[in-house]
Design a protein around this motif. Structure first.
Motif, PDB file in Angstrom:
ATOM      1  N   GLU A 154       0.823  -1.216   0.000  1.00  0.00           N
ATOM      2  CA  GLU A 154       0.000   0.000   0.000  1.00  0.00           C
ATOM      3  C   GLU A 154       0.858   1.267   0.000  1.00  0.00           C
ATOM      4  N   ASP A 155       1.975   1.180  -0.722  1.00  0.00           N
ATOM      5  CA  ASP A 155       2.850   2.333  -0.893  1.00  0.00           C
ATOM      6  C   ASP A 155       2.685   2.823  -2.334  1.00  0.00           C
ATOM      7  N   GLY A 156       1.627   3.593  -2.556  1.00  0.00           N
ATOM      8  CA  GLY A 156       1.288   4.034  -3.905  1.00  0.00           C
ATOM      9  C   GLY A 156       2.356   4.888  -4.554  1.00  0.00           C
ATOM     10  N   GLN A 157       3.027   5.716  -3.768  1.00  0.00           N
ATOM     11  CA  GLN A 157       4.057   6.602  -4.316  1.00  0.00           C
ATOM     12  C   GLN A 157       5.220   5.804  -4.890  1.00  0.00           C
ATOM     13  N   GLN A 158       5.710   4.826  -4.127  1.00  0.00           N
ATOM     14  CA  GLN A 158       6.818   3.993  -4.608  1.00  0.00           C
ATOM     15  C   GLN A 158       6.372   3.095  -5.766  1.00  0.00           C
ATOM     16  N   ALA A 159       5.120   2.646  -5.711  1.00  0.00           N
ATOM     17  CA  ALA A 159       4.596   1.805  -6.790  1.00  0.00           C
ATOM     18  C   ALA A 159       4.572   2.584  -8.104  1.00  0.00           C
ATOM     19  N   ASP A 160       4.026   3.808  -8.060  1.00  0.00           N
ATOM     20  CA  ASP A 160       3.966   4.636  -9.268  1.00  0.00           C
ATOM     21  C   ASP A 160       5.357   4.960  -9.799  1.00  0.00           C
ATOM     22  N   LYS A 161       6.268   5.200  -8.890  1.00  0.00           N
ATOM     23  CA  LYS A 161       7.652   5.503  -9.290  1.00  0.00           C
ATOM     24  C   LYS A 161       8.258   4.325 -10.053  1.00  0.00           C
ATOM     25  N   ALA A 162       8.041   3.115  -9.528  1.00  0.00           N
ATOM     26  CA  ALA A 162       8.578   1.911 -10.180  1.00  0.00           C
ATOM     27  C   ALA A 162       7.896   1.682 -11.526  1.00  0.00           C
ATOM     28  N   PHE A 163       6.571   1.831 -11.579  1.00  0.00           N
ATOM     29  CA  PHE A 163       5.843   1.648 -12.835  1.00  0.00           C
ATOM     30  C   PHE A 163       6.320   2.637 -13.896  1.00  0.00           C
TER      31      PHE A 163
END
Length: 255
Positions: A154-163
């Motif tokens: 549930e770490d949306g910021q890091q997820a978006d960064k990786a995507f």
């Protein structure tokens, strides 16, 4: 004179034959590491065909030549993972990393295994290591895996960064594009959301991806935001025909 000429010809032939013999590779001179690689390649072929017994046999032969050949341990880890022998799978994925702690491939494989075991914190750590190597030929895929992992935390910021990094590297991940588009829309970035959704639609057009219920619902939401009634109807019809249960849920939630 004729005899001397004949003698010189014989010497030339002899030298030619000697040179050929010297240049010819001796099968016995193939290094142990090369033999381990060739045997592991055969093991992978067996594994891909669903023959775990044959794959295991060839891996054992590979390790007989070079007990520090990491790819062989990765194959063993994959075999045991497919057989639900999770402890053995983890043991051999770790052994692979021990042979080469800097291998992005080994960290990516181990990270994917941990993800499958829902050990998301550890999985993200391994996948982070896999993305560090700028020359790793599957770096975009590793970043996509990392994004999925951060979503589970549930770490949306890091997820978006990786995507986003995955997409920047040329990764053609429908999952990454849909999630980026959805998060941008939620943040009020409609223009950027449309751009990511268009990239996803191009993958669909090129037959490199297919619509899911989630992608169609996003299409509906974007079309409504853009005031495009015809697209709203199109996506609703697709959702109704392809995913009737999701269509019903969506209609009920919209009421």
């Amino acid at each position: 004179m004729q005899m001397i000429k004949r003698y010189l010809q014989l010497i030339a032939v002899s030298l030619s034959l000697t040179a050929c013999a010297i240049g010819a590779p001796d099968p016995n001179e193939i290094s142990a590491a090369e033999k381990a690689k060739k045997h592991t390649d055969v093991a992978i072929s067996y594994y891909q065909q669903g023959d775990n017994v044959g794959a295991r046999l060839w891996v054992q032969k590979a390790l007989g030549y070079d007990k520090n050949y990491g790819r062989a341990y990765v194959v063993l880890g994959s075999i045991f993972q497919s057989e639900k022998e999770t402890q053995l799978a983890e043991k051999y994925f770790k052994k692979a990393i021990k042979t080469d702690p800097d291998s992005a491939m080994f960290h990516n494989n181990y990270g994917a295994f941990l993800y499958s075991q829902q050990q998301y914190q550890q999985a993200c750590a391994e996948l982070e290591l896999a993305t560090k190597d700028p020359f790793y030929n599957k770096r975009a895929a590793a970043l996509d895996n990392l994004g999925r992992c951060y979503q589970q935390l549930e770490d949306g910021q890091q997820a978006d960064k990786a995507f986003q990094r995955s997409v920047n590297l040329g990764g053609k991940s429908a999952f990454a594009l849909i999630n980026l588009s959805k998060n941008l829309l939620a943040a009020g970035e409609t223009f950027k959301s449309n751009a990511k959704y268009s990239e996803f639609l191009q993958l669909v057009t090129d037959n490199q991806a297919h619509h899911t219920a989630e992608s169609l619902i996003l299409g509906i939401d974007l079309a409504r935001k853009n005031g495009d009634t015809s697209e709203v109807v199109t996506y609703l019809l697709l959702l109704e025909n392809l995913f009737p249960n999701k269509y019903k849920e969506y209609k009920e939630s919209a009421q």
